[in-house]
Design a protein around this motif. Structure first.
Motif, PDB file in Angstrom:
ATOM      1  N   TYR A 285      62.755  -6.237 -44.244  1.00  0.00           N
ATOM      2  CA  TYR A 285      61.761  -5.313 -43.910  1.00  0.00           C
ATOM      3  C   TYR A 285      61.917  -3.922 -45.035  1.00  0.00           C
ATOM      4  N   PRO A 286      62.770  -4.489 -45.685  1.00  0.00           N
ATOM      5  CA  PRO A 286      61.869  -3.498 -46.717  1.00  0.00           C
ATOM      6  C   PRO A 286      60.744  -3.543 -48.055  1.00  0.00           C
ATOM      7  N   MET A 289      57.655  -2.695 -44.827  1.00  0.00           N
ATOM      8  CA  MET A 289      57.910  -0.846 -44.953  1.00  0.00           C
ATOM      9  C   MET A 289      57.247  -0.832 -46.201  1.00  0.00           C
ATOM     10  N   ARG A 290      57.939  -0.606 -47.220  1.00  0.00           N
ATOM     11  CA  ARG A 290      57.712  -0.822 -48.930  1.00  0.00           C
ATOM     12  C   ARG A 290      56.205  -1.412 -49.497  1.00  0.00           C
ATOM     13  N   SER A 292      53.657  -1.293 -46.904  1.00  0.00           N
ATOM     14  CA  SER A 292      52.928  -1.301 -45.821  1.00  0.00           C
ATOM     15  C   SER A 292      52.188  -2.467 -45.870  1.00  0.00           C
ATOM     16  N   THR A 294      50.898  -5.727 -42.645  1.00  0.00           N
ATOM     17  CA  THR A 294      51.110  -5.208 -41.158  1.00  0.00           C
ATOM     18  C   THR A 294      51.359  -6.988 -41.045  1.00  0.00           C
TER      19      THR A 294
END
Length: 357
Positions: A285-286, A289-290, A292, A294
């Motif tokens: 997950y990190p 997210m970090r 960006s 897709t």
């Protein structure tokens, strides 16, 4: 007409006389001249892949043929036209999230199963009934056997469209040494990709890809060590990853490839990882997210892909003459399935020619 029918999983296909299909409004009947036999067809027919086929069924994944009859709502198609019949059938009552079936092959969910009951049979037959919107005219000069490879190339093309591949970008194809993966390499370069990273364990296939496409590809031989493989695949800045690994592949291989993508990069998942059990993909997950990143899935391709793929081949950007084709008559369908299983390498096509006598 004659057709090859699967009556029980694990049994050979039976070639027998069945009634000719009749088209209704919104449908076309086509004489099938050539259809590709997927290398994993034996896994489908044995039941190993657990495809939701309702037996008995005439299998087959679309093909090339000539129109025999059209419905009253067809305004451009004519009897005798040479056409490509796409197996990806979508329900007509939901434009946003249509149920989908792969005619004569597979389906998705209960809605897809209902659609499959209506358009039950595929292309391992002399004649096939197809939705009008799934019939695409081809140049009259098109060789049906060679153009039957459209059924292979359009699948990764759908993934490349989903990921928004742009000219000059670097793509990494996870599963590049397989049938669909090697096709993705060829299609990406035909679309203008600047470079393609091609990881795999089969050195001979990696060399074949390098010989065919030259300096526009970088072959990476994988070791099975996830961290080491990810480092090796990161030899270039990767704009997009397309995963086409088969169901037997471990999720760690897919994860290592996906995590080579750059910040703001795209990952498209089209393979079969996890379909036969095993560990989940488990992307951090990190990291997503970090950076960006897709991540999206893509099953098959949008309807617009059909016209785009025809243009790529007709223009010569995607060269079908560089591929090897072995043909079998309808009476040799079981030999064709065995041959496809044994010859599933890059650009090696097994083609059934049902209506050719």
């Amino acid at each position: 007409m004659l057709a090859a029918t699967l009556t029980a999983f694990g049994s050979p296909l039976a070639v027998r006389d069945v009634p000719d299909p009749r088209n209704r409004g919104g449908e076309v009947v086509v004489e099938v001249l050539a259809t590709c036999v997927p290398p994993y067809a034996d896994e489908v027919f044995s039941g190993e892949r657990r495809y939701p086929l309702e037996l008995p069924v005439i299998p087959g994944v679309g093909g090339i043929g000539r129109i025999v009859s059209v419905g009253p709502d067809a305004t451009k198609l004519r009897e005798g036209d040479l056409v490509w019949c796409d197996c990806t059938v979508r329900a007509r009552d939901d434009a946003l999230t249509p149920d989908i079936t792969l005619q004569g092959w597979s389906s998705r969910g209960e809605g897809g199963a209902r659609l499959a009951r209506h358009l039950h049979d595929g292309s391992f037959a002399e004649l096939m009934r197809v939705p009008t919107e799934n019939v695409h005219p081809l140049p009259e000069s098109a060789d049906p056997v060679r153009w039957s490879a459209l059924s292979v190339h359009t699948i990764p093309y759908g993934g490349l469209l989903a990921g928004g591949l742009e000219a000059g970008e670097t793509l990494l194809v996870s599963g590049a040494t397989g049938t669909l993966g090697s096709s993705a390499v060829a299609v990406a370069l035909a679309m203008g990709a600047g470079h393609v990273v091609v990881p795999g364990r089969n050195r001979a296939v990696l060399d074949l890809l390098a010989d065919r496409f030259g300096t526009r590809v970088t072959p990476i031989e994988l070791t099975g060590d996830e961290d080491a493989d990810r480092a090796a695949m990161s030899v270039r800045t990767v704009d997009m990853v397309l995963d086409l690994l088969p169901p037997q592949a471990p999720s760690s291989v897919a994860r290592a490839a996906a995590m080579t993508v750059r910040e703001y990069g795209r990952v498209v998942l089209m393979g079969g990882v996890g379909m036969l059990g095993g560990a989940d993909l488990a992307l951090p997950y990190p990291w997503i997210m970090r950076n960006s990143v897709t991540v999206r899935g893509q099953w098959m391709y949008p309807r617009t892909a059909n016209a785009g793929m025809i243009r790529l081949v007709a223009a010569g950007a995607l060269d079908l003459d560089a591929e090897r084709f072995t043909t079998f008559g309808l009476g040799e369908v079981n030999e064709a399935v065995r041959h496809a299983a044994a010859h599933g390498g890059p650009f090696d096509r097994t083609v059934l020619t049902p209506a050719v006598r």
